[in-house]
Motif scaffolding. Structure first.
Motif: not given
Length: 125
Positions: A7-19, A78-88, A120-125
């Protein structure tokens, strides 16, 4: 025991991913499950943890209110919903399974017996 994370990947800041992390060979419903992350040259830190048989949860302060951990015992997942992702949030994430920690130990890796491979989770600014 095997833990397979995806479920990892590349997303823009403020976006969401689910692992997702599927397990095999584990007494799943009774196990504590968690997500950790590790940046280069830093220690692996607990992000979110959920205990079995009742499901008390722990969240790292940096992700509280943005991330949510959940489990589907019927699917051994098991899941991890990640919202409002930040570059950090850009790091490698690992799923983990293990014994039943006391509440105060949920944010440590002392309870972990098994690790999955990283995603890998990558959040672009």
């Amino acid at each position: 025991v095997q833990l397979q994370a995806s479920g990892g990947g590349l997303v823009q800041a403020g976006g969401s991913l689910r692992l997702s992390c599927v397990s095999s060979g584990l007494s799943f419903s009774r196990s504590t499950l968690g997500w950790f992350r590790q940046a280069p040259e830093k220690e692996r830190e607990a992000v979110a943890v959920i205990r079995g048989n009742g499901g008390a949860t722990y969240y790292a302060p940096s992700v509280k209110g943005r991330f949510a951990i959940s489990r589907d015992n019927a699917k051994n997942t098991v899941y991890l919903q990640m919202d409002i992702l930040r570059p950090e949030d850009t790091v490698v994430y690992y799923c983990a399974a293990g014994s039943h920690p006391i509440i105060s130990m949920m944010g440590t890796n002392a309870w972990v017996r098994y690790w999955g491979q990283g995603t890998q989770v990558t959040v672009s600014s």
